[in-house]
Design an enzyme around this catalytic site. Structure first.
Site, PDB file in Angstrom:
ATOM      1  N   LYS A  96       0.830  -1.205   0.000  1.00  0.00           N
ATOM      2  CA  LYS A  96       0.000   0.000   0.000  1.00  0.00           C
ATOM      3  C   LYS A  96       0.864   1.254   0.000  1.00  0.00           C
ATOM      4  O   LYS A  96       0.593   2.209  -0.738  1.00  0.00           O
ATOM      5  CB  LYS A  96      -0.950  -0.005   1.202  1.00  0.00           C
ATOM      6  CG  LYS A  96      -2.057  -1.035   1.075  1.00  0.00           C
ATOM      7  CD  LYS A  96      -2.925  -1.088   2.313  1.00  0.00           C
ATOM      8  CE  LYS A  96      -3.997  -2.154   2.183  1.00  0.00           C
ATOM      9  NZ  LYS A  96      -4.884  -2.183   3.369  1.00  0.00           N
TER      10      LYS A  96
ATOM     11  N   ALA B 247      -0.941   1.005   5.715  1.00  0.00           N
ATOM     12  CA  ALA B 247      -1.214   0.179   6.892  1.00  0.00           C
ATOM     13  C   ALA B 247      -2.243  -0.881   6.542  1.00  0.00           C
ATOM     14  O   ALA B 247      -3.047  -0.711   5.620  1.00  0.00           O
ATOM     15  CB  ALA B 247      -1.717   1.037   8.046  1.00  0.00           C
ATOM     16  N   ASP B 248      -2.195  -1.962   7.281  1.00  0.00           N
ATOM     17  CA  ASP B 248      -3.205  -3.003   7.134  1.00  0.00           C
ATOM     18  C   ASP B 248      -3.409  -3.663   8.487  1.00  0.00           C
ATOM     19  O   ASP B 248      -2.477  -3.750   9.293  1.00  0.00           O
ATOM     20  CB  ASP B 248      -2.798  -4.050   6.098  1.00  0.00           C
ATOM     21  CG  ASP B 248      -3.996  -4.866   5.659  1.00  0.00           C
ATOM     22  OD1 ASP B 248      -4.860  -4.307   4.960  1.00  0.00           O
ATOM     23  OD2 ASP B 248      -4.100  -6.048   6.048  1.00  0.00           O
ATOM     24  N   THR B 249      -4.635  -4.092   8.730  1.00  0.00           N
ATOM     25  CA  THR B 249      -4.996  -4.734   9.986  1.00  0.00           C
ATOM     26  C   THR B 249      -5.652  -6.072   9.690  1.00  0.00           C
ATOM     27  O   THR B 249      -6.488  -6.173   8.784  1.00  0.00           O
ATOM     28  CB  THR B 249      -5.974  -3.856  10.796  1.00  0.00           C
ATOM     29  OG1 THR B 249      -5.355  -2.592  11.042  1.00  0.00           O
ATOM     30  CG2 THR B 249      -6.359  -4.502  12.118  1.00  0.00           C
TER      31      THR B 249
ATOM     32  N   ALA C 116       0.078  -3.704  10.717  1.00  0.00           N
ATOM     33  CA  ALA C 116       1.400  -3.369  10.206  1.00  0.00           C
ATOM     34  C   ALA C 116       1.311  -1.974   9.606  1.00  0.00           C
ATOM     35  O   ALA C 116       0.326  -1.625   8.948  1.00  0.00           O
ATOM     36  CB  ALA C 116       1.840  -4.367   9.148  1.00  0.00           C
TER      37      ALA C 116
END
Length: 192
Positions: free
Chosen positions: A52, A69-71, A106
């Site tokens: 991203k 970011a990613d969750t 992250a």
């Protein structure tokens, strides 16, 4: 001053990043979220955050600092992402009901052709959920765009009996870790 860019369409990440008191703009890269068969949950969420940030850097001016970011939510080594519909959501809630799981975010920063990634996590425990609670929560519309099918900062807060670790990792942008990535990048010499 170096431009800061958030590569995300998430309103929660937008609101949280404002708390760092740094001006920023937003781009919305389109990254497919598909985990490979042998990819660990941590490697997966880190890869998505980095992709991203890197894709976002191609959508803005050269030299910008781009955050991605990613969750994900992990329970029994199953990665729970955004629910694909009501049945998928109900299955997620039944899995999370009355037990603990991990929420992992992250954050990646792409700057000067380098990408740095960090992670933050929390163990979240849910109370036992009734079928009525699960149906009512889905009907609220809140879970549709959230990893694991819930938003801890919203109506799902009433399901949470305990959080150990980074609360903001559950929400989607751990601010301490994000600020540290930015400060570290600002201190690195330009190698051009």
């Amino acid at each position: 001053m170096t431009a800061l860019v958030l590569a995300s369409g998430s309103p929660r990440r937008y609101e949280l990043l404002q708390l760092l008191d740094r001006p920023f703009t937003v781009v919305r890269p389109d990254i497919p979220e598909q985990r490979s068969a042998r990819e660990t949950p941590i490697a997966y969420v880190q890869r998505l955050a980095a992709q991203k940030a890197e894709a976002g850097s191609r959508l803005c001016e050269q030299g910008a600092m781009v955050l991605g970011a990613d969750t994900i939510v992990v329970c029994d080594q199953q990665v729970l992402e955004k629910p694909r519909g009501q049945t998928d959501f109900a299955n997620m809630m039944e899995l999370l009901s009355g037990r603990s799981h991990q929420a992992i975010t992250a954050v990646a920063l792409h700057y000067r052709q380098r990408t740095s990634v960090t992670t933050a996590m929390a163990t979240v425990t849910f109370k036992p959920l009734s079928p009525e609670e699960i149906r009512a929560y889905w009907a609220s519309g809140e879970p549709a765009d959230k990893a694991g099918g819930y938003g801890i900062q919203g109506r799902a807060a009433k399901f949470v009996t305990k959080v150990e670790g980074s609360y903001l990792a559950v929400v989607g942008l751990p601010l301490y870790e994000t600020e540290q990535l930015i400060v570290q990048a600002e201190g690195e010499p330009d190698e051009r």
